[in-house]
Design an enzyme around this catalytic site. Structure first.
Site, PDB file in Angstrom:
ATOM      1  N   ASP A 132     -38.498  46.367 -34.002  1.00  0.00           N
ATOM      2  CA  ASP A 132     -38.523  46.070 -32.559  1.00  0.00           C
ATOM      3  C   ASP A 132     -37.158  46.376 -31.955  1.00  0.00           C
ATOM      4  O   ASP A 132     -36.142  46.315 -32.652  1.00  0.00           O
ATOM      5  CB  ASP A 132     -38.762  44.568 -32.323  1.00  0.00           C
ATOM      6  N   GLN A 161     -36.884  51.751 -25.411  1.00  0.00           N
ATOM      7  CA  GLN A 161     -37.217  51.150 -24.110  1.00  0.00           C
ATOM      8  C   GLN A 161     -36.980  52.122 -22.950  1.00  0.00           C
ATOM      9  O   GLN A 161     -35.857  52.581 -22.729  1.00  0.00           O
ATOM     10  CB  GLN A 161     -36.356  49.896 -23.918  1.00  0.00           C
ATOM     11  N   ARG A 182     -42.252  53.938 -30.987  1.00  0.00           N
ATOM     12  CA  ARG A 182     -43.045  53.135 -30.045  1.00  0.00           C
ATOM     13  C   ARG A 182     -42.293  53.120 -28.723  1.00  0.00           C
ATOM     14  O   ARG A 182     -41.170  52.636 -28.650  1.00  0.00           O
ATOM     15  CB  ARG A 182     -43.168  51.708 -30.584  1.00  0.00           C
ATOM     16  N   GLY A 186     -39.684  47.795 -21.813  1.00  0.00           N
ATOM     17  CA  GLY A 186     -38.496  46.962 -22.052  1.00  0.00           C
ATOM     18  C   GLY A 186     -38.700  45.577 -21.467  1.00  0.00           C
ATOM     19  O   GLY A 186     -39.159  45.447 -20.332  1.00  0.00           O
ATOM     20  N   LYS A 199     -38.858  48.934 -10.775  1.00  0.00           N
ATOM     21  CA  LYS A 199     -39.998  49.149 -11.673  1.00  0.00           C
ATOM     22  C   LYS A 199     -40.566  50.573 -11.569  1.00  0.00           C
ATOM     23  O   LYS A 199     -40.940  51.176 -12.571  1.00  0.00           O
ATOM     24  CB  LYS A 199     -41.078  48.110 -11.367  1.00  0.00           C
TER      25      LYS A 199
HETATM   26  P1  FDA Z   1     -46.331  46.555 -16.676  1.00  0.00           P
HETATM   27  O1  FDA Z   1     -45.380  45.417 -16.797  1.00  0.00           O
HETATM   28  O2  FDA Z   1     -46.204  47.488 -15.541  1.00  0.00           O
HETATM   29  O3  FDA Z   1     -47.798  45.968 -16.715  1.00  0.00           O
HETATM   30  C1  FDA Z   1     -48.938  46.747 -16.399  1.00  0.00           C
HETATM   31  C2  FDA Z   1     -50.100  45.800 -16.192  1.00  0.00           C
HETATM   32  O4  FDA Z   1     -50.430  45.177 -17.428  1.00  0.00           O
HETATM   33  C3  FDA Z   1     -49.776  44.639 -15.236  1.00  0.00           C
HETATM   34  O5  FDA Z   1     -50.011  44.958 -13.907  1.00  0.00           O
HETATM   35  C4  FDA Z   1     -50.714  43.564 -15.743  1.00  0.00           C
HETATM   36  O6  FDA Z   1     -51.998  43.760 -15.213  1.00  0.00           O
HETATM   37  C5  FDA Z   1     -50.740  43.814 -17.239  1.00  0.00           C
HETATM   38  N1  FDA Z   1     -49.757  42.983 -17.950  1.00  0.00           N
HETATM   39  C6  FDA Z   1     -48.560  43.372 -18.440  1.00  0.00           C
HETATM   40  N2  FDA Z   1     -47.938  42.353 -19.047  1.00  0.00           N
HETATM   41  C7  FDA Z   1     -48.761  41.298 -18.917  1.00  0.00           C
HETATM   42  C8  FDA Z   1     -48.692  39.944 -19.333  1.00  0.00           C
HETATM   43  N3  FDA Z   1     -47.650  39.478 -20.007  1.00  0.00           N
HETATM   44  N4  FDA Z   1     -49.728  39.128 -19.039  1.00  0.00           N
HETATM   45  C9  FDA Z   1     -50.811  39.570 -18.380  1.00  0.00           C
HETATM   46  N5  FDA Z   1     -50.946  40.855 -17.958  1.00  0.00           N
HETATM   47  C10 FDA Z   1     -49.935  41.695 -18.229  1.00  0.00           C
HETATM   48  N6  FDA Z   1     -40.417  45.241 -25.442  1.00  0.00           N
HETATM   49  C11 FDA Z   1     -39.176  45.355 -25.955  1.00  0.00           C
HETATM   50  O7  FDA Z   1     -38.183  45.245 -25.211  1.00  0.00           O
HETATM   51  N7  FDA Z   1     -38.990  45.613 -27.293  1.00  0.00           N
HETATM   52  C12 FDA Z   1     -40.053  45.808 -28.133  1.00  0.00           C
HETATM   53  O8  FDA Z   1     -39.848  46.054 -29.331  1.00  0.00           O
HETATM   54  C13 FDA Z   1     -41.365  45.692 -27.595  1.00  0.00           C
HETATM   55  N8  FDA Z   1     -42.467  45.878 -28.397  1.00  0.00           N
HETATM   56  C14 FDA Z   1     -43.713  45.977 -27.801  1.00  0.00           C
HETATM   57  C15 FDA Z   1     -44.824  46.368 -28.580  1.00  0.00           C
HETATM   58  C16 FDA Z   1     -46.049  46.575 -27.967  1.00  0.00           C
HETATM   59  C17 FDA Z   1     -47.225  47.016 -28.791  1.00  0.00           C
HETATM   60  C18 FDA Z   1     -46.200  46.369 -26.561  1.00  0.00           C
HETATM   61  C19 FDA Z   1     -47.511  46.609 -25.868  1.00  0.00           C
HETATM   62  C20 FDA Z   1     -45.120  45.943 -25.812  1.00  0.00           C
HETATM   63  C21 FDA Z   1     -43.879  45.726 -26.415  1.00  0.00           C
HETATM   64  N9  FDA Z   1     -42.771  45.318 -25.663  1.00  0.00           N
HETATM   65  C22 FDA Z   1     -41.525  45.398 -26.228  1.00  0.00           C
HETATM   66  C23 FDA Z   1     -42.954  44.765 -24.287  1.00  0.00           C
HETATM   67  C24 FDA Z   1     -42.741  45.823 -23.207  1.00  0.00           C
HETATM   68  O9  FDA Z   1     -41.387  46.172 -23.120  1.00  0.00           O
HETATM   69  C25 FDA Z   1     -43.185  45.312 -21.824  1.00  0.00           C
HETATM   70  O10 FDA Z   1     -42.402  44.204 -21.472  1.00  0.00           O
HETATM   71  C26 FDA Z   1     -44.641  44.916 -21.738  1.00  0.00           C
HETATM   72  O11 FDA Z   1     -45.470  45.774 -22.460  1.00  0.00           O
HETATM   73  C27 FDA Z   1     -45.114  44.906 -20.253  1.00  0.00           C
HETATM   74  O12 FDA Z   1     -44.988  46.162 -19.694  1.00  0.00           O
HETATM   75  P2  FDA Z   1     -46.215  47.194 -19.503  1.00  0.00           P
HETATM   76  O13 FDA Z   1     -45.798  48.481 -20.099  1.00  0.00           O
HETATM   77  O14 FDA Z   1     -47.446  46.630 -20.043  1.00  0.00           O
HETATM   78  O15 FDA Z   1     -46.294  47.465 -17.952  1.00  0.00           O
END
Ligand code: FDA
Length: 309
Positions: A132, A161, A182, A186, A199
């Protein structure tokens, strides 16, 4: 970045709040949406259910910045046992670990030795160890750790990230290695000196970086890209690129978190896309849970609803 997001991310680092909130039952009820349970068996049971829905998994035990080397040996032993349980249950469930769980802050050489133990076991058990990415001060060290690990074994992946300005260069540096990457947006509170504050810029950078990793030279080098996002607009844009370039499952998978966008997860799989869901478990869930709330401040209302239910 919204004020609410900033408050929640700052709260994730509060020891006082952590000690209080982890005891409140309404908070514990809300956590269960994102976490099937605290025990590894809970995560493995959830992985078994997801396998039935054609979704593979990644398992991670919550906990970061552990106090001492003793804890980190226990973490490595734990993941070795989990890899055995994964194999016994016939699951395709990879492992994800934070460097600070493996004594990174205390002893970097020990951290590498523990990672090597995990990589050796991953080879025996046909598994993959993901590293991670934590907050920005860890990026240099985490990439160095990954590169050392990659020289030793190809059963390793790293999270990068898209909110960091530096990630574009980091990707160029890593692509020739042909590795598992991956891409995430972030999750930490970062200053505008290191990360895009808006964003929409993070979203655009994510698209640009993912497209870069789907280019023919990256694919030829053997990159396995994990598109780790719940942002369905981004997912659809990237699916179009994947189709256009004829990129196969050997080089790309989608990844999401347990309990988030369940409907979209199911739809993706029904449409034939490869998807992995990351399942978190463990007792030390507070900072991780606050980061999930910060990603979608509307979740705070869901927590409050549990207070009154
Ligand atoms: P965004 O935040 O734009 O969300 C898109 C949509 O998804 C939102 O509008 C909402 O509908 C839904 N959504 C997102 N998060 C939600 C929540 N918590 N609850 C409900 N709905 C939600 N980060 C990091 O810094 N280091 C890491 O190693 C990892 N590892 C990791 C692994 C995997 C498999 C995933 C999916 C994510 C991570 N992350 C991470 C977290 C990542 O950085 C990020 O914070 C989250 O995935 C949220 O961002 P999105 O890309 O989903 O987009």
């Amino acid at each position: 970045m919204s004020v609410m997001r900033k408050v929640l991310l700052a709260g994730s680092q509060s020891v006082w709040l952590r000690e209080k909130a982890m005891r409140w039952s309404f908070v514990r009820r809300s956590v269960s949406t994102f976490m099937p349970g605290e025990r590894p068996e809970d995560a493995l049971d959830a992985a078994g259910t997801l396998k039935g829905a054609k979704i593979n998994t990644i398992l991670t035990r919550l906990g970061e910045s552990l106090a001492g080397a003793e804890d980190s040996h226990a973490v490595a032993d734990h993941y070795i046992r989990v890899m055995d349980m994964v194999a016994e249950r016939g699951l395709d469930a990879q492992i994800s670990v934070k460097p600070t769980q493996l004594a990174y802050d205390q002893d970097k050489e020990l951290c590498f030795q523990l990672l090597k133990r995990l990589l050796d076991h991953a080879k025996q058990r046909n598994n993959i160890i993901w590293i991670d990415m934590e907050s920005s001060e860890y990026v240099d060290g985490t990439i160095a750790l990954f590169k050392r690990g990659r020289e030793y074994s190809d059963r390793i992946g790293i999270a990068l990230q898209a909110y960091l300005y530096r990630t574009e260069k980091d990707i160029e540096d890593l692509l020739p290695l042909g590795c598992h990457i991956r891409l995430v947006k972030g999750a930490y509170l970062e200053p505008a000196t290191v990360a895009y504050p808006d964003k929409k810029d993070v979203d655009e950078n994510y698209f640009k970086l993912a497209v870069r990793m789907l280019q023919p030279d990256a694919i030829a080098a053997g990159t396995m890209l994990h598109i780790a996002t719940h942002d369905m607009a981004l997912v659809e844009r990237l699916r179009a690129v994947i189709r256009e370039r004829g990129v196969t499952r050997a080089n790309v998978e989608f990844a999401m978190l347990y309990g988030i966008q369940r409907g979209a997860q199911q739809t993706l799989v029904e449409q034939g896309e490869p998807l992995r869901v990351l399942i978190s478990y463990g007792e030390y869930w507070f900072p991780w849970y606050m980061r999930r709330l910060a990603e979608r401040p509307a979740n705070v209302w869901f927590v409050l609803k549990n207070l009154f239910s």
